[in-house]
Scaffold this active site. Structure first.
Site, short mmCIF file in Angstrom:
data_model
loop_
_atom_site.label_atom_id
_atom_site.label_comp_id
_atom_site.label_asym_id
_atom_site.label_seq_id
_atom_site.Cartn_x
_atom_site.Cartn_y
_atom_site.Cartn_z
N LYS A 174 19.14 5.30 4.29
CA LYS A 174 19.65 3.73 4.44
C LYS A 174 20.87 3.80 6.08
O LYS A 174 21.49 5.08 5.59
CB LYS A 174 20.33 2.94 3.29
CG LYS A 174 19.89 2.23 2.07
CD LYS A 174 20.73 1.10 1.44
CE LYS A 174 20.02 0.82 0.87
NZ LYS A 174 18.83 -0.08 0.71
N ARG A 196 12.43 -0.45 -8.91
CA ARG A 196 10.90 -0.30 -9.21
C ARG A 196 10.82 0.91 -10.03
O ARG A 196 10.08 0.71 -10.97
CB ARG A 196 10.20 -0.48 -8.73
CG ARG A 196 9.50 0.43 -7.31
CD ARG A 196 8.80 -0.52 -6.46
NE ARG A 196 9.75 -1.08 -5.31
CZ ARG A 196 9.22 -1.18 -4.08
NH1 ARG A 196 8.28 -1.39 -3.81
NH2 ARG A 196 9.97 -2.27 -3.25
N1 BES Z 1 18.48 -2.48 -3.42
C1 BES Z 1 17.48 -2.76 -2.24
C2 BES Z 1 17.85 -3.69 -2.42
C3 BES Z 1 17.98 -4.93 -1.32
C4 BES Z 1 18.15 -4.98 -0.06
C5 BES Z 1 19.16 -5.07 -2.02
C6 BES Z 1 19.32 -5.15 0.42
C7 BES Z 1 20.52 -5.61 -1.22
C8 BES Z 1 20.14 -5.75 0.26
C9 BES Z 1 16.90 -2.20 -2.62
O1 BES Z 1 16.46 -0.30 -3.81
C10 BES Z 1 15.91 -1.12 -1.18
O2 BES Z 1 16.18 -0.66 -1.17
N2 BES Z 1 14.53 -1.76 -1.01
C11 BES Z 1 13.81 -1.33 -0.20
C12 BES Z 1 12.40 -0.80 -0.82
C13 BES Z 1 11.85 -0.84 0.32
C14 BES Z 1 11.84 0.59 1.10
C15 BES Z 1 9.53 -0.92 0.12
C16 BES Z 1 13.71 -2.17 0.46
O3 BES Z 1 13.73 -4.11 0.14
O4 BES Z 1 14.31 -2.00 2.12
MN MN Z 2 17.27 1.45 -2.17
#
Ligand code: BES
Ligand code: MN
Ligand code: ZN
Length: 519
Positions: free
Chosen positions: A291, A365
């Protein structure tokens, strides 16, 4: 780790606030009330409320606050605006009580009387009352819940003394001191405390709350609440072939854990086991698909619903919900270590399905896939999983509403109603099979991401692959787990969302356990 919350004692008494040893009285007042006509209030404040009303300083608008002297003995009164009588709900009362509790803490008052709240029962419309609870019980529960929720402090690692002290004791007065009212107060207190337990865990930094520490905390909470508890370590997880959970855990030096909690009451509705599954990523860096630095610190809360499931299970046990429940929380960090899973890798789930990893940041997931399968192995008949799963859900529904996904619709409806009773906001989203093609893989059964379009929905469809034929609901709380803006009734920080939804769902088991819920 320093504690972040305190549950005050809550008494119910027919006495008047003057007759208790409270230093502060907190009362509600409607916008369509006439302060001059509320005799005892008018006299006790020497007409001050009426004057503030005339000036337009305070007119009972929802969540407005007025502080004024009460009587002649140095007591004070905080009035909270209740808005229009016709719009009153238990949710508003809970929030008004939170505002009252926070105001008491700001004024550093340890003993508080909540007075005049019984008057609200007459204004509660019938559709806001659930099951067999009377309006008076709903008011008592909401006030107790709110008063406890106000006693949470997210700055618990500060070593100076700038933090607001907690309220120690509360009296509901005058209030009918009957067994049913006392039960309602106890219910509110347990629900508020469970929410605060989840908020405290959610607020813990990733370095203090590793998967092993998280599992230890779960064990302590479970034992205190009389739950059965089992912790699977990395070798048990390996023996169960949970390849998705192990795949995510590979990037970290911290070993994963898998916590299983059990509530098995003697009076359980027959043939039903509610399986509650919560994402327990103690820190989400994104892994190799790392990230950006901005806001990555927020990803310490990626175990919020793991905490919510643990806290909800403790309340379910304390309140003796009449249904067998199992709580499952897979716990791991998502780190980009040298052995981390890489884009293009294929992982095999415990169920045997293969997954092509396109983005290692779609880790929630994965661990939930193995956990949903395990919930079925343990005999769950009804599934609810919750996760801080997708940024796409935040785009779709914003920061106040959680996404509901699932099948059949009647089961989604049951969870929606539980969420409404809890005061958690949620809204149903579609899970049409048409979206399924976005998960198509050239090499494996499916991929772990479906692209930007409908990202929250394709995430739900991924999870559906692991729910078998059971009634299943997925709740995405990515937007609602953490408040970035302070509201009068919600300080910045962890919200504890979904805890009370799960408890309300379990408490209502008699209503849904007999529904035909074939998919
Ligand atoms: N934990 C994050 C989701 C999240 C994002 C929670 C912002 C709270 C605030 C999750 O694990 C994630 O990173 N999801 C990705 C999925 C994508 C790579 C398909 C996302 O939502 O960007
Ligand atoms: Mn994630
Ligand atoms: Zn995550």
């Amino acid at each position: 780790m320093p504690t972040a919350h305190r549950t005050p004692t809550i008494g119910v008494t027919r006495r008047l606030p003057f007759e208790t040893d409270a230093d502060l009285t907190i009362g509600p007042i409607f916008e369509d009330d006439r302060p001059a006509e509320l005799r005892s209030l008018h006299e006790a404040t020497a007409g001050e409320v009426e004057r503030a009303w005339q000036r337009g300083e305070f007119t009972g608008k929802l969540f407005d606050v007025l502080v004024t002297p009460l009587g002649t003995t140095g007591q004070r009164l905080i009035l909270i605006g209740a808005g229009l009588r016709k719009d009153l709900t238990a949710d508003r009362i809970r929030r008004m009580a939170i505002i009252g509790g926070l105001a008491a803490r700001t004024r550093k008052v340890p003993k508080v009387a909540f007075a005049g709240w019984d008057r609200l029962a007459a204004a509660m419309s019938p559709q806001t009352s659930a099951g067999s609870a009377t309006a008076t019980e709903l008011v008592a529960q909401a006030v107790a819940e709110g008063a406890v929720l106000a006693n949470f402090e997210g700055g618990n690692y500060k070593t100076d003394d700038t933090l607001r002290p907690m309220v120690e004791a509360i009296e509901l007065c005058p209030f009918d001191d009957t067994a049913s009212v006392r039960d309602a107060v106890a219910r509110g207190r347990v629900l508020g405390e469970a929410t605060n337990i989840a908020r405290e865990l959610s607020n813990e930094p990733g370095n203090s709350l590793t998967p092993r520490v998280f599992a230890d905390r779960a064990v302590a909470i479970a034992r205190a609440a009389g739950l059965g508890v089992e912790v699977l370590d990395e070798s048990r997880i390996d023996a169960l072939k949970m390849g998705l959970l192990l795949g995510v855990a590979r990037g970290s030096h911290e070993p994963p854990r898998f916590v299983v909690l059990r509530h098995e009451p003697a009076n359980a509705v027959p043939g039903v086991t509610l399986g509650l599954v919560g994402k327990g990523i103690t820190f989400d860096t994104g892994g190799i698909s790392i990230k950006p630095a901005d806001n990555m610190d927020k990803m310490k809360d990626d175990m919020s619903v793991g905490a919510a499931v643990i806290a909800a299970m403790s309340a379910i046990s304390r309140l003796g919900a009449p249904v067998r429940c199992i709580g499952l929380v897979p716990m791991t960090e998502n780190m980009p270590g040298g052995r981390a899973v890489k884009p293009g890798d294929v992982l095999t789930s415990a169920e045997g399905k293969t997954v092509e990893i396109l983005n290692t940041d779609a880790e929630g997931r994965l661990i939930l896939g193995d956990a949903l399968w395990y919930a079925r192995q343990l005999g769950a008949t009804h599934l609810v999983d919750i996760a801080t799963l997708t940024g796409a859900c935040v785009v779709a529904l914003g920061k106040t509403t959680s996404g509901l996904f699932g099948a059949p619709d009647r089961w989604v409806d049951e969870v929606k109603q539980a969420s409404d009773r809890a005061g958690d906001r949620s809204w149903a989203m579609p899970v049409y099979d048409d979206y399924r093609e976005q998960l198509r893989s050239e090499i494996a059964d499916f991929t772990n991401t479906g692209g930007r379009a409908g990202g929250a929905i394709t995430a739900a469809l991924f999870l559906k692959e692991f729910a078998g034929d059971l009634p299943w609901v997925h709740i995405d709380i990515a937007g609602t787990a953490w408040a970035e803006e302070a509201k009068p009734y919600q300080p910045k920080g962890p919200t504890g969302t979904a805890v009370r939804t799960l408890v309300q769902l379990a408490l209502a088991a008699a209503d849904w356990s007999t529904l035909p819920l074939e998919r």
